[in-house]
Enzyme design. Structure first.
Site, PDB file in Angstrom:
ATOM      1  N   TYR A   1      -9.437  -9.543  -7.871  1.00  0.00           N
ATOM      2  CA  TYR A   1      -8.411  -9.484  -8.919  1.00  0.00           C
ATOM      3  C   TYR A   1      -8.539 -10.624  -9.918  1.00  0.00           C
ATOM      4  O   TYR A   1      -8.071 -10.510 -11.049  1.00  0.00           O
ATOM      5  CB  TYR A   1      -7.011  -9.483  -8.297  1.00  0.00           C
ATOM      6  CG  TYR A   1      -6.738  -8.219  -7.515  1.00  0.00           C
ATOM      7  CD1 TYR A   1      -6.504  -7.014  -8.181  1.00  0.00           C
ATOM      8  CD2 TYR A   1      -6.737  -8.215  -6.133  1.00  0.00           C
ATOM      9  CE1 TYR A   1      -6.271  -5.848  -7.469  1.00  0.00           C
ATOM     10  CE2 TYR A   1      -6.512  -7.053  -5.414  1.00  0.00           C
ATOM     11  CZ  TYR A   1      -6.279  -5.872  -6.084  1.00  0.00           C
ATOM     12  OH  TYR A   1      -6.060  -4.719  -5.397  1.00  0.00           O
TER      13      TYR A   1
ATOM     14  N   LYS B   1      -2.366  -2.982   7.788  1.00  0.00           N
ATOM     15  CA  LYS B   1      -3.592  -2.596   8.505  1.00  0.00           C
ATOM     16  C   LYS B   1      -3.778  -3.460   9.742  1.00  0.00           C
ATOM     17  O   LYS B   1      -3.547  -4.666   9.713  1.00  0.00           O
ATOM     18  CB  LYS B   1      -4.801  -2.751   7.579  1.00  0.00           C
ATOM     19  CG  LYS B   1      -4.893  -1.675   6.502  1.00  0.00           C
ATOM     20  CD  LYS B   1      -6.182  -1.833   5.713  1.00  0.00           C
ATOM     21  CE  LYS B   1      -6.338  -0.723   4.678  1.00  0.00           C
ATOM     22  NZ  LYS B   1      -7.583  -0.879   3.887  1.00  0.00           N
TER      23      LYS B   1
ATOM     24  N   HIS C   1      -3.359   3.487  -5.647  1.00  0.00           N
ATOM     25  CA  HIS C   1      -3.094   2.056  -5.547  1.00  0.00           C
ATOM     26  C   HIS C   1      -2.958   1.383  -6.916  1.00  0.00           C
ATOM     27  O   HIS C   1      -3.005   0.158  -7.013  1.00  0.00           O
ATOM     28  CB  HIS C   1      -4.216   1.369  -4.766  1.00  0.00           C
ATOM     29  CG  HIS C   1      -4.099   1.530  -3.284  1.00  0.00           C
ATOM     30  ND1 HIS C   1      -2.890   1.505  -2.611  1.00  0.00           N
ATOM     31  CD2 HIS C   1      -5.042   1.723  -2.337  1.00  0.00           C
ATOM     32  CE1 HIS C   1      -3.103   1.669  -1.311  1.00  0.00           C
ATOM     33  NE2 HIS C   1      -4.393   1.810  -1.125  1.00  0.00           N
TER      34      HIS C   1
ATOM     35  N   HIS D   1      -4.082  -9.148   2.716  1.00  0.00           N
ATOM     36  CA  HIS D   1      -5.530  -9.222   2.876  1.00  0.00           C
ATOM     37  C   HIS D   1      -5.865 -10.283   3.930  1.00  0.00           C
ATOM     38  O   HIS D   1      -5.391 -11.417   3.847  1.00  0.00           O
ATOM     39  CB  HIS D   1      -6.207  -9.618   1.558  1.00  0.00           C
ATOM     40  CG  HIS D   1      -6.198  -8.523   0.537  1.00  0.00           C
ATOM     41  ND1 HIS D   1      -6.417  -8.737  -0.803  1.00  0.00           N
ATOM     42  CD2 HIS D   1      -6.023  -7.182   0.662  1.00  0.00           C
ATOM     43  CE1 HIS D   1      -6.353  -7.598  -1.463  1.00  0.00           C
ATOM     44  NE2 HIS D   1      -6.123  -6.640  -0.584  1.00  0.00           N
TER      45      HIS D   1
ATOM     46  N   ARG E   1      -0.313  -1.250  -7.059  1.00  0.00           N
ATOM     47  CA  ARG E   1      -0.703  -2.387  -6.203  1.00  0.00           C
ATOM     48  C   ARG E   1      -1.678  -3.281  -6.960  1.00  0.00           C
ATOM     49  O   ARG E   1      -1.565  -4.506  -6.948  1.00  0.00           O
ATOM     50  CB  ARG E   1      -1.315  -1.853  -4.910  1.00  0.00           C
ATOM     51  CG  ARG E   1      -1.821  -2.928  -3.941  1.00  0.00           C
ATOM     52  CD  ARG E   1      -2.231  -2.247  -2.632  1.00  0.00           C
ATOM     53  NE  ARG E   1      -3.084  -3.066  -1.787  1.00  0.00           N
ATOM     54  CZ  ARG E   1      -2.640  -3.956  -0.911  1.00  0.00           C
ATOM     55  NH1 ARG E   1      -1.346  -4.197  -0.806  1.00  0.00           N
ATOM     56  NH2 ARG E   1      -3.484  -4.637  -0.146  1.00  0.00           N
TER      57      ARG E   1
ATOM     58  N   ARG F   1       0.857  -1.173   0.000  1.00  0.00           N
ATOM     59  CA  ARG F   1       0.000   0.000   0.000  1.00  0.00           C
ATOM     60  C   ARG F   1       0.905   1.240   0.000  1.00  0.00           C
ATOM     61  O   ARG F   1       2.019   1.188   0.512  1.00  0.00           O
ATOM     62  CB  ARG F   1      -0.904   0.016   1.230  1.00  0.00           C
ATOM     63  CG  ARG F   1      -1.856  -1.178   1.312  1.00  0.00           C
ATOM     64  CD  ARG F   1      -2.651  -1.137   2.605  1.00  0.00           C
ATOM     65  NE  ARG F   1      -3.607  -2.248   2.685  1.00  0.00           N
ATOM     66  CZ  ARG F   1      -3.334  -3.427   3.263  1.00  0.00           C
ATOM     67  NH1 ARG F   1      -2.141  -3.634   3.823  1.00  0.00           N
ATOM     68  NH2 ARG F   1      -4.244  -4.386   3.287  1.00  0.00           N
TER      69      ARG F   1
END
Length: 300
Positions: free
Chosen positions: A281, A176, A246, A272, A249, A152
């Site tokens: 994706y 995160k 992003h 994730h 990414r 990120r």
């Protein structure tokens, strides 16, 4: 709505509702405009039928009409919200007994596909910085690292020297929710990162800092600053595809899947927590496969 108000036409009801939003609920001009637009479209569909005599069947017919027009679920969800609020107001004002929107559910808006770049566009973007200058060398290293690891942007600009291990070719990331992960570095990213640390970083540092990528002022860089750098290089590289902070990414994940990478491996590298987040994706990759098939297959 005051007792002396005499509402007859659909326009009267719309005005009364919007006046209430503005005067008593103090909604913004943009919100008022959006409500007006959504309700005007509904009135157009009704073809002069009074708003206060609308039934649930009328609402369902309108939603089916929007589907026939190919309108996006997100747009329809906003329209339903406007209609629910509109009829709730007139129930409170005792103009109608029950809202026709009571059993109308919001459509699933779905997850929009992330915007990405082709491999050729990424190559052009990565080659845009002038590596003869410290700032260009820094930007080259950042772009290569971003594309090689799928970090990120906030993780990239916040990288500290102790998170980089060039000997083991990995970067240690705290993402995160303070979740930690190790992400491998590719050869190109390793090379340019090493070049920047050896040749460019010392020239940019003006105060003691352990940030890997200092700003022009010699301190940590903001996410917004790097975003402006990406846009600058996109112009130099003549990249016309839509960009977001992003973008690289998204390109990292999509290109890995295009070349046969395992979805769970991509999930781990992106950080994730839920595989369903990564699965978006696969849709991008599938769209690419369809496009290639359509363009090159003789029977397509």
């Amino acid at each position: 709505m005051t007792p002396e108000q005499d509402l007859h036409s659909n326009t009267d009801f719309l005005d009364a509702f919007l006046d209430n939003l503005y005067l008593e609920q103090h909604v913004s001009d943009n919100t008022l405009s959006a409500y007006r637009s959504d309700l005007d479209k509904f009135c157009l569909f009704l073809n002069a039928k009074p708003l206060m005599s609308v039934t649930a069947q009328d609402i369902e017919s309108y939603l089916a009409h929007r589907v026939d027009l190919g309108l996006k679920p997100r747009s329809t969800a906003r329209s339903i919200s406007a209609l629910k609020r509109f009829y709730q107001y007139f129930v409170r004002e005792k103009v109608i007994v029950e809202s026709p929107m009571l059993n109308i559910a919001q459509p699933k808006a779905g997850q929009s596909l992330p915007k990405t770049l082709s491999e050729a566009e990424v190559e052009a973007l990565l080659n845009a910085p002038n590596t003869e200058e410290p700032m260009g060398l820094r930007d080259k290293a950042m772009l290569e690292l971003l594309y090689a690891t799928g970090l990120r942007v906030t993780e990239l600009v916040g990288l500290r020297m102790e998170q980089i291990n060039l000997r083991q070719a990995v970067v240690f990331v705290k993402g995160k929710g303070n979740k930690e992960r190790l992400v491998p570095l590719g050869e190109e990213a390793m090379y340019w990162l090493d070049q920047f640390i050896k040749l460019g970083r010392g020239q940019m540092i003006k105060h003691a800092t352990d940030f890997v990528f200092p700003s022009k002022r010699g301190v940590g860089m903001t996410r917004q600053t790097f975003w402006h750098r990406i846009k600058h290089y996109a112009i130099l590289a003549a990249v016309e595809s839509p960009l977001s902070p992003h973008t690289l990414r998204h390109a990292f994940a999509t290109h890995l899947l295009n070349h046969g990478a395992d979805l769970r491996v991509v999930q781990m590298m992106l950080g994730h927590s839920d595989l369903s987040t990564t699965q978006i994706y696969t849709h991008v990759a599938n769209e690419r496969l369809k496009s290639v098939h359509s363009e090159h297959h003789p029977r397509a």
